[in-house]
Each structure stands twice: as structure tokens, then as C-alpha cells.
Design an enzyme around this catalytic site. Structure first.
Site, PDB file in Angstrom:
ATOM      1  CB  SER A 130      -0.833  -0.006   1.289  1.00  0.00           C
ATOM      2  OG  SER A 130      -1.492   1.208   1.490  1.00  0.00           O
TER       3      SER A 130
ATOM      4  CE1 TYR B  76      -4.268  -1.172   4.964  1.00  0.00           C
ATOM      5  CE2 TYR B  76      -3.046   0.888   4.822  1.00  0.00           C
ATOM      6  CZ  TYR B  76      -3.657  -0.190   4.211  1.00  0.00           C
ATOM      7  OH  TYR B  76      -3.659  -0.270   2.839  1.00  0.00           O
TER       8      TYR B  76
HETATM    9  P1  NDP Z   1     -11.598  -5.615  -0.094  1.00  0.00           P
HETATM   10  O1  NDP Z   1     -12.146  -5.461   1.275  1.00  0.00           O
HETATM   11  O2  NDP Z   1     -12.532  -5.573  -1.234  1.00  0.00           O
HETATM   12  O3  NDP Z   1     -10.759  -6.964  -0.205  1.00  0.00           O
HETATM   13  C1  NDP Z   1     -10.174  -7.577   0.905  1.00  0.00           C
HETATM   14  C2  NDP Z   1     -10.146  -9.068   0.672  1.00  0.00           C
HETATM   15  O4  NDP Z   1      -9.469  -9.701   1.777  1.00  0.00           O
HETATM   16  C3  NDP Z   1     -11.548  -9.667   0.623  1.00  0.00           C
HETATM   17  O5  NDP Z   1     -11.588 -10.618  -0.408  1.00  0.00           O
HETATM   18  C4  NDP Z   1     -11.712 -10.355   1.977  1.00  0.00           C
HETATM   19  O6  NDP Z   1     -12.584 -11.455   1.812  1.00  0.00           O
HETATM   20  C5  NDP Z   1     -10.267 -10.771   2.254  1.00  0.00           C
HETATM   21  N1  NDP Z   1     -10.000 -11.012   3.675  1.00  0.00           N
HETATM   22  C6  NDP Z   1     -10.124 -10.145   4.705  1.00  0.00           C
HETATM   23  N2  NDP Z   1      -9.819 -10.766   5.855  1.00  0.00           N
HETATM   24  C7  NDP Z   1      -9.514 -12.048   5.536  1.00  0.00           C
HETATM   25  C8  NDP Z   1      -9.122 -13.190   6.287  1.00  0.00           C
HETATM   26  N3  NDP Z   1      -9.000 -13.171   7.624  1.00  0.00           N
HETATM   27  N4  NDP Z   1      -8.890 -14.347   5.613  1.00  0.00           N
HETATM   28  C9  NDP Z   1      -9.032 -14.404   4.265  1.00  0.00           C
HETATM   29  N5  NDP Z   1      -9.359 -13.356   3.500  1.00  0.00           N
HETATM   30  C10 NDP Z   1      -9.614 -12.199   4.147  1.00  0.00           C
HETATM   31  O7  NDP Z   1     -10.487  -4.468  -0.231  1.00  0.00           O
HETATM   32  P2  NDP Z   1      -9.329  -4.174  -1.300  1.00  0.00           P
HETATM   33  O8  NDP Z   1      -9.555  -4.905  -2.547  1.00  0.00           O
HETATM   34  O9  NDP Z   1      -9.195  -2.713  -1.304  1.00  0.00           O
HETATM   35  O10 NDP Z   1      -8.046  -4.757  -0.544  1.00  0.00           O
HETATM   36  C11 NDP Z   1      -7.151  -5.707  -1.117  1.00  0.00           C
HETATM   37  C12 NDP Z   1      -5.735  -5.355  -0.687  1.00  0.00           C
HETATM   38  O11 NDP Z   1      -5.364  -4.107  -1.292  1.00  0.00           O
HETATM   39  C13 NDP Z   1      -5.518  -5.179   0.807  1.00  0.00           C
HETATM   40  O12 NDP Z   1      -4.321  -5.800   1.185  1.00  0.00           O
HETATM   41  C14 NDP Z   1      -5.412  -3.670   0.964  1.00  0.00           C
HETATM   42  O13 NDP Z   1      -4.646  -3.279   2.081  1.00  0.00           O
HETATM   43  C15 NDP Z   1      -4.698  -3.314  -0.337  1.00  0.00           C
HETATM   44  N6  NDP Z   1      -4.793  -1.900  -0.690  1.00  0.00           N
HETATM   45  C16 NDP Z   1      -6.016  -1.319  -0.940  1.00  0.00           C
HETATM   46  C17 NDP Z   1      -6.088   0.031  -1.258  1.00  0.00           C
HETATM   47  C18 NDP Z   1      -7.386   0.723  -1.506  1.00  0.00           C
HETATM   48  O14 NDP Z   1      -7.398   1.972  -1.608  1.00  0.00           O
HETATM   49  N7  NDP Z   1      -8.499   0.016  -1.629  1.00  0.00           N
HETATM   50  C19 NDP Z   1      -4.873   0.859  -1.357  1.00  0.00           C
HETATM   51  C20 NDP Z   1      -3.654   0.156  -1.070  1.00  0.00           C
HETATM   52  C21 NDP Z   1      -3.619  -1.184  -0.770  1.00  0.00           C
HETATM   53  P3  NDP Z   1     -13.480 -12.157   2.931  1.00  0.00           P
HETATM   54  O15 NDP Z   1     -14.152 -11.098   3.731  1.00  0.00           O
HETATM   55  O16 NDP Z   1     -14.418 -12.985   2.111  1.00  0.00           O
HETATM   56  O17 NDP Z   1     -12.563 -13.002   3.755  1.00  0.00           O
END
Ligand code: NDP
Length: 330
Positions: free
Chosen positions: A145, A158
Site C-alpha cells: 500500500s 494498518y
Molecule cells: P476488499 O475489502 O474488497 O478486499 C479484501 C479481501 O481480503 C476480501 O476478499 C476479503 O474477503 C479478504 N479477507 C479479509 N480478511 C480475511 C481473512 N481473515 N482471511 C481471508 N481473507 C480475508 O479491499 P481491497 O480490494 O481494497 O483490498 C485488497 C488489498 O489491497 C488489501 O491488502 C489492501 O490493504 C490493499 N490496498 C487497498 C487500497 C485501496 O485503496 N483500496 C490501497 C492500497 C492497498 P473475505 O471477507 O471474504 O474473507
């Protein structure tokens, strides 16, 4: 020796594939003809994503996984090997966030944020690199990130996790130098329009707005695909991430003060919102799409379009200035 730029048939494990960036990545790797292994906690949504990938012509398996459980991550790798016999790319993408004053955010939420954003990636790296060493090749991609290059105020856990993930990636990369066909890549997205804010915990009591400069999940998915083809150490998605990196490296103190002041300013104008743990501790049914819908609701173009328009404008101004200067000289 296989041509690494060809992704067809490659086995790609993606964590956090049930929404946002992970779901976009699943679709894009499927379009490339990869065999995808999808992990997240919401098994029903994963099955939907797997079906989408199959419609795009790819082999896909969904393996419900809580990535904070090392045994579940081991079973995920075992499932990928059982289905396809190898792992070419492992993407530690699952992530979460916790926003709010540090002492008013429960410790359980801080701890889980670090577990999902850092420890889970370590578990994934542990099992993926062991497999890569057996195969003699493979690419590990950690989705870090902008917050891994510059600290985000009111998001201490975070920030701690993402700084840690950048360090983990760099350390593993050094260790893997002896294995030229094994790569460790780190990706630093700027703000992306995903359901991520809906899933994160919010103990600020205020509505969080991601701002007007939003890249798309597909922008990050394309970066993953580029890295799978041609691995690089660190990749930014969007110029704000690079700007934050340079600013924090060159002027740490002023950058910290500026970011702190900017967030406090935004919070003073924010509308009230209920405090809640989001999907940090337990998955929620909301937010299963690729997009978070922010661009559509705000009626603004994606950041890439704005960036291109700005570049075009700057180029036009430069061309006119050069023309005028040439005329004056003539
Ligand atoms: P989402 O919330 O859409 O995606 C997060 C994903 O992680 C979901 O599929 C969720 O699925 C999964 N997840 C969360 N906790 C668990 C767990 N304990 N076990 C397994 N899976 C888990 O957000 P983003 O797509 O934005 O995030 C994806 C990545 O991108 C993250 O690492 C985030 O930090 C990073 N990021 C995002 C930014 C943004 O602006 N959006 C900027 C920079 C980085 P489920 O709940 O089904 O488990």
C-alpha cells in the site's frame, strides 16, 4: 526453459479474491488463461468468482480460507497443488483496515489488522517460497500500500502492518538472490475504488471518504499481471504512492505533520457515522463487487483518466510555450 512472459496455464494463487482488487485480479489472470486458485473467508462469493473465471475460459478452484490461520494457509497450498500440481504465482492480497483514534479502537481490532495484513502474508510466503524452492522458480507478490511507504494517521495498526510487509518483502528478496528464477515483488497502490472501506473497522465515529483521486481495482490487477510476466522489486500503482514515498524519504517530519494535519482537517468536516468493526473479525455479506462504487456515486472519472488529461494539458502548455519562445528568437 519455459517462456515466463507467457502466462497461459500458469497456476496463480490469489488471497482476498472475494472482492475488490483480488476479484479483479482473478478475472484478469483468468482472461490470460491462467489456472486460478481463489482464497478468502466467504466461500459462497468465492464460488461465484470461480464460476466467473471458468466462463472466461480458465480452470478455477475456490478454497475458503481464513488467512490468519497458518493451518488453513497450508491447506490452501495443498489444495492448489492437488488441483494443478504446482504454484507459479502466489499473491498475498487479502487485507483489512482499522480507522480511528488509536486508544479508542479496541486492541482486538488492532491485533487482527496486523494478523491479516502482515502475519497472513508471512504464512503465505513461508509455504509459497518453500514450494518455489522445490520447483526452482516462482513469483511471490505482496500487495502492500501507499501506507507502506508513508504512515497513515489514525490507522496505526494498518501502517505498522504495511511497513512490516514492505520489510518482509525486501528481506525475503535478499534471501532469494541465490535463486534467480524466484522473485519477491511488492506492490504499492494509491487510493483504489474497492469495497475495502466498507470492510474496514471505523472507530472514528465519522464517515470516511476516499477522496477524489481514485484508481480502479483493474489498475492494480494489471500491475499484478505485469509482475507475473516480468517481476520487479517494487511497483507503485498511481503517482500519489510514489509521491508519498519520495516525500517521506526526503522530508520525514514535514510529511508526517502535513498528513496528520490534512486528515484532521478532513475529519473536522466529516459527517457522523456509526462506529463498527466492519469485516475485520468476521466476514460480512456486503461488498462483494470489484468496485466499491465510489467513482460512480461521486460521478468522477478514474484517476488514470485525470492523470492522462493532466499530462495532455501540461504537454499542450509546454508545446505552446516552446512555440512562443521559438517565435521570439526568430
Ligand atoms: P476488499 O475489502 O474488497 O478486499 C479484501 C479481501 O481480503 C476480501 O476478499 C476479503 O474477503 C479478504 N479477507 C479479509 N480478511 C480475511 C481473512 N481473515 N482471511 C481471508 N481473507 C480475508 O479491499 P481491497 O480490494 O481494497 O483490498 C485488497 C488489498 O489491497 C488489501 O491488502 C489492501 O490493504 C490493499 N490496498 C487497498 C487500497 C485501496 O485503496 N483500496 C490501497 C492500497 C492497498 P473475505 O471477507 O471474504 O474473507
Amino acid at each position: 526453459m519455459p517462456d515466463r512472459t507467457k502466462l497461459h496455464g500458469r497456476v496463480v494463487v490469489i488471497t482476498g479474491a472475494s472482492s475488490g482488487i483480488g476479484r479483479a485480479a482473478a478475472q484478469l489472470f483468468a482472461r490470460e488463461g491462467c489456472r486460478v486458485v481463489l482464497a478468502a473467508r466467504r466461500g459462497d462469493v468465492l464460488e461465484e468468482v470461480a464460476a466467473e473465471c471458468r466462463r472466461l475460459g480458465a480452470d478455477a478452484v475456490a478454497i475458503p480460507t481464513d488467512v490468519t490461520d497458518p493451518e488453513a494457509v497450508r491447506l490452501l497450498a495443498e489444495g492448489a497443488l492437488g488441483a494443478f500440481g504446482r504454484i507459479d504465482v502466489w499473491i498475498n492480497n487479502a487485507g483489512t483496515g482499522a480507522f480511528g483514534p488509536f486508544t479508542e479502537t479496541p486492541l482486538e481490532i488492532h491485533s487482527k489488522t496486523i494478523e491479516v495484513d502482515l502475519l497472513a502474508a508471512l504464512y503465505g510466503a513461508h509455504i509459497a517460497l518453500a514450494q518455489f524452492l522445490r520447483q526452482g522458480e516462482g513469483t511471490l507478490i505482496n500487495n502492500v500500500s501507499l501506507g507502506g511507504w508513508a504512515p497513515t494517521p489514525y490507522a496505526a495498526a494498518y501502517t505498522a502492518a504495511k511497513f512490516g510487509l514492505r520489510g518482509l518483502s525486501a528481506s525475503l528478496r535478499q534471501e532469494m538472490q541465490a535463486h534467480p528464477r524466484i522473485h519477491v515483488c511488492a506492490v504499492f497502490p494509491s487510493m483504489i475504488d474497492t469495497p475495502g472501506l466498507e470492510h474496514g473497522a471505523n472507530f472514528s465515529g465519522l464517515r470516511i471518504d476516499p477522496g477524489p483521486h481514485l484508481y480502479t481495482p483493474e489498475d492494480v490487477a494489471k500491475a499484478f499481471v505485469r509482475l507475473a510476466r516480468a517481476p520487479r522489486d517494487e511497483t507503485a500503482v498511481g503517482w500519489p504512492a510514489r509521491a508519498a514515498q519520495f516525500s517521506y524519504t526526503l522530508a520525514r517530519g514535514p510529511t508526517e505533520r502535513l498528513m496528520g494535519a490534512a486528515i484532521r482537517f478532513a475529519l473536522r468536516r466529516a459527517l457522523p457515522a456509526p462506529r463498527g468493526e466492519g469485516a475485520v473479525l468476521h466476514p460480512t455479506p456486503v461488498g462483494t463487487g470489484v468496485s466499491g462504487g465510489w467513482l460512480a456515486r461521486k460521478g468522477i472519472p478514474p484517476a488514470r483518466t485525470l492523470d492522462l488529461a493532466t499530462l495532455g494539458g501540461l504537454a499542450a502548455v509546454g508545446a505552446v510555450a516552446a512555440l512562443l519562445a521559438a517565435r521570439r528568437r526568430a
